[in-house]
Design a protein around this motif. Structure first.
Motif, mmCIF file in Angstrom:
data_model
loop_
_atom_site.group_PDB
_atom_site.id
_atom_site.type_symbol
_atom_site.label_atom_id
_atom_site.label_comp_id
_atom_site.label_asym_id
_atom_site.label_seq_id
_atom_site.Cartn_x
_atom_site.Cartn_y
_atom_site.Cartn_z
ATOM 1 N N GLY A 118 0.764 -1.301 -0.074
ATOM 2 C CA GLY A 118 -0.089 -0.096 -0.142
ATOM 3 C C GLY A 118 0.893 1.163 -0.165
ATOM 4 N N VAL A 119 2.171 1.197 -0.443
ATOM 5 C CA VAL A 119 2.942 2.353 -0.271
ATOM 6 C C VAL A 119 3.134 3.035 -1.862
ATOM 7 C CG1 VAL A 119 5.364 2.982 0.143
ATOM 8 C CG2 VAL A 119 4.324 1.420 1.635
ATOM 9 N N PHE A 120 3.691 2.051 -2.895
ATOM 10 C CA PHE A 120 4.201 2.639 -4.073
ATOM 11 C C PHE A 120 3.069 3.145 -5.004
ATOM 12 C CE2 PHE A 120 7.402 -0.961 -3.844
ATOM 13 C CZ PHE A 120 8.353 -0.198 -3.627
ATOM 14 N N GLY A 121 1.709 2.943 -4.711
ATOM 15 C CA GLY A 121 0.621 3.544 -5.373
ATOM 16 C C GLY A 121 0.272 4.993 -4.823
ATOM 17 N N THR A 131 12.996 4.619 -3.095
ATOM 18 C CA THR A 131 12.836 3.647 -2.082
ATOM 19 C C THR A 131 13.617 2.124 -2.395
ATOM 20 O OG1 THR A 131 10.842 5.042 -1.295
ATOM 21 C CG2 THR A 131 11.028 2.584 -0.557
ATOM 22 N N ILE A 132 13.147 1.924 -3.558
ATOM 23 C CA ILE A 132 13.542 0.660 -4.017
ATOM 24 C C ILE A 132 15.219 0.574 -4.028
ATOM 25 C CG2 ILE A 132 13.746 -1.099 -6.102
ATOM 26 C CD1 ILE A 132 10.737 -0.349 -6.496
ATOM 27 N N ALA A 133 15.605 1.539 -4.498
ATOM 28 C CA ALA A 133 17.351 1.717 -4.245
ATOM 29 C C ALA A 133 17.776 1.549 -3.057
ATOM 30 C CB ALA A 133 17.748 3.113 -5.207
ATOM 31 N N ALA A 134 17.002 1.927 -1.854
ATOM 32 C CA ALA A 134 17.418 2.129 -0.634
ATOM 33 C C ALA A 134 17.256 0.690 0.111
ATOM 34 C CB ALA A 134 16.816 3.233 0.022
ATOM 35 N N LEU A 135 16.255 0.122 -0.337
ATOM 36 C CA LEU A 135 16.081 -1.370 0.062
ATOM 37 C C LEU A 135 17.475 -2.378 0.637
ATOM 38 C CD1 LEU A 135 12.553 -1.865 -1.480
ATOM 39 C CD2 LEU A 135 13.070 -1.672 0.982
ATOM 40 N N PRO A 136 18.269 -2.345 -0.461
ATOM 41 C CA PRO A 136 19.459 -3.038 -0.013
ATOM 42 C C PRO A 136 20.107 -2.781 1.118
ATOM 43 C CG PRO A 136 19.469 -2.770 -2.505
ATOM 44 C CD PRO A 136 18.114 -1.791 -1.869
ATOM 45 N N ALA A 137 19.916 -1.519 1.626
ATOM 46 C CA ALA A 137 20.411 -1.147 2.946
ATOM 47 C C ALA A 137 19.660 -1.548 4.081
ATOM 48 C CB ALA A 137 20.990 0.237 2.892
ATOM 49 N N VAL A 146 8.330 -7.618 0.062
ATOM 50 C CA VAL A 146 6.909 -8.133 -0.281
ATOM 51 C C VAL A 146 6.298 -6.549 -0.430
ATOM 52 C CG1 VAL A 146 4.721 -9.306 0.310
ATOM 53 C CG2 VAL A 146 7.004 -10.392 0.960
ATOM 54 N N TRP A 147 5.928 -6.533 -1.674
ATOM 55 C CA TRP A 147 5.097 -5.249 -2.009
ATOM 56 C C TRP A 147 3.959 -5.277 -2.842
ATOM 57 C CZ3 TRP A 147 5.115 -4.033 -7.445
ATOM 58 C CH2 TRP A 147 5.877 -5.111 -8.174
ATOM 59 N N THR A 148 3.288 -4.082 -3.058
ATOM 60 C CA THR A 148 1.877 -4.392 -3.426
ATOM 61 C C THR A 148 1.901 -3.155 -4.351
ATOM 62 O OG1 THR A 148 0.522 -3.087 -1.750
ATOM 63 C CG2 THR A 148 0.713 -5.551 -1.783
ATOM 64 N N ARG A 149 1.044 -3.202 -5.464
ATOM 65 C CA ARG A 149 0.639 -1.910 -6.469
ATOM 66 C C ARG A 149 -0.504 -2.267 -6.876
ATOM 67 N NH1 ARG A 149 -0.157 2.403 -8.631
ATOM 68 N NH2 ARG A 149 1.317 3.753 -9.545
ATOM 69 N N GLY A 150 -1.458 -1.282 -7.095
ATOM 70 C CA GLY A 150 -2.657 -1.340 -7.718
ATOM 71 C C GLY A 150 -2.397 -0.831 -9.126
ATOM 72 N N HIS A 151 -3.458 -1.221 -10.069
ATOM 73 C CA HIS A 151 -3.446 -0.851 -11.476
ATOM 74 C C HIS A 151 -4.895 -0.153 -11.750
ATOM 75 C CE1 HIS A 151 -3.082 -0.470 -15.736
ATOM 76 N NE2 HIS A 151 -3.149 -1.603 -16.083
ATOM 77 N N GLY A 152 -4.798 1.215 -12.157
ATOM 78 C CA GLY A 152 -5.824 2.004 -12.143
ATOM 79 C C GLY A 152 -6.814 1.364 -13.386
ATOM 80 N N GLY A 153 -6.264 0.518 -14.137
ATOM 81 C CA GLY A 153 -7.111 0.118 -14.986
ATOM 82 C C GLY A 153 -6.874 0.580 -16.537
ATOM 83 N N ILE A 154 -6.193 1.931 -16.545
ATOM 84 C CA ILE A 154 -5.992 2.302 -17.970
ATOM 85 C C ILE A 154 -4.408 2.603 -18.047
ATOM 86 C CG2 ILE A 154 -6.239 4.496 -19.330
ATOM 87 C CD1 ILE A 154 -8.788 5.073 -17.337
ATOM 88 N N GLY A 155 -3.945 2.237 -19.275
ATOM 89 C CA GLY A 155 -2.623 2.238 -19.676
ATOM 90 C C GLY A 155 -1.589 1.048 -18.984
ATOM 91 N N LEU A 162 7.971 -1.130 -11.632
ATOM 92 C CA LEU A 162 8.474 -1.424 -10.307
ATOM 93 C C LEU A 162 9.557 -2.657 -10.196
ATOM 94 C CD1 LEU A 162 5.388 -0.680 -8.115
ATOM 95 C CD2 LEU A 162 7.508 0.671 -8.315
ATOM 96 N N ARG A 163 9.021 -3.467 -11.025
ATOM 97 C CA ARG A 163 9.701 -5.076 -11.159
ATOM 98 C C ARG A 163 10.814 -4.777 -11.854
ATOM 99 N NH1 ARG A 163 5.466 -8.522 -14.137
ATOM 100 N NH2 ARG A 163 6.589 -10.552 -13.667
ATOM 101 N N ALA A 164 10.902 -3.871 -12.922
ATOM 102 C CA ALA A 164 12.144 -3.363 -13.609
ATOM 103 C C ALA A 164 13.181 -2.929 -12.707
ATOM 104 C CB ALA A 164 11.859 -2.726 -14.871
#
Ligand SMILES: C[S@@+](CC[C@H](N)C(=O)[O-])C[C@H]1O[C@@H](n2cnc3c(N)ncnc32)[C@H](O)[C@@H]1O
Length: 211
Positions: A118-121, A131-137, A146-155, A162-164
């Motif tokens: 519930g953060v990245f969105g 944030t992702i670049a900081a996670l290795p520290a 473990v992360w989540t992201r919603g998709h608004g449905g368009i595009g 985020l996976r990339a």
């Protein structure tokens, strides 16, 4: 705009809601990730809400567990504390504070598992990348996010960017759940590169909620 985060959590009470379905998936992934780390495990949860994803899973973990939950909303943080007490989880420290500031939980690192559900969105792309670049520290070698992201449905699906980004920052994908009939996505990424020194995050802001 200030979101009513306590109201947001009410969707969990409807078992058919996308959020309730997402919770089941997050808990499953988290349980699998925990099983990889026999012995004392450390977890950091950013923007933890009332902790309902992490705490019940930790309660079933057979070894000793320490968890640091960072949550800005005092009411939700208090609920998380009460849930931890009810589950007899003595190693849980719920901090009412800004998870965008690494200093809020830096002393709890390195962790075996970090959750950003519930953060990245709710943050900008640049903040998500930071944030992702900081996670290795924040992680032990082989530690898992473990992360989540919603998709608004368009595009394009924002979870793919985020996976990339995880890929570019030394993580390998362990699991990715993208239901055909729901807009939530849940990712699990393991750090495959050397962790960075925790001290590199001292005094740093990783993200701010955009709303
Ligand atoms: C979308 S909810 C996710 C809650 C929980 N992680 C979950 O998935 O059930 C976002 C949470 O982030 C909290 N929050 C917002 N800004 C924050 C910040 N700067 N630091 C810590 N928590 C924050 C909100 O109060 C809310 O509980």
């Amino acid at each position: 705009m200030v979101t009513d985060w306590i109201g947001w959590h009410r969707d969990y009470d409807d078992p058919g809601s996308s959020l309730a379905r997402r919770l089941v998936v997050v808990r499953e992934h988290l349980a699998r990730a925990l099983a990889e780390f026999p012995g004392e495990v450390r977890v950091i949860s950013l923007c933890a809400g009332d902790g309902r994803d992490v705490l019940p899973v930790l309660a079933r973990y057979p070894g000793p567990a320490r968890a640091t939950l960072a949550e800005l909303n005092p009411g939700l943080a208090q609920r998380a504390r009460e849930a931890a007490r009810e589950l007899d989880l003595t190693g849980v420290d719920v901090r009412t504070g800004d998870a965008g500031l690494a200093g809020t939980y830096l002393d709890a690192a390195p962790a075996h598992i970090v959750t950003t559900c519930g953060v990245f969105g709710n943050i900008s792309e640049a903040d998500a990348a930071r944030t992702i670049a900081a996670l290795p520290a924040l992680l032990h070698p082989g530690g898992v996010v473990v992360w989540t992201r919603g998709h608004g449905g368009i595009g394009p699906d924002p979870s793919d960017a985020l996976r990339a980004c995880f890929d570019r920052n030394g993580f390998e994908e362990v699991a990715f759940t993208r239901p055909d009939d729901a807009r939530f996505r849940v990712g699990v990424h393991r750090l495959n590169a050397a962790p960075q020194p925790v001290a590199t995050l001292a005094g740093r802001r990783l993200f701010s909620f955009a709303r």
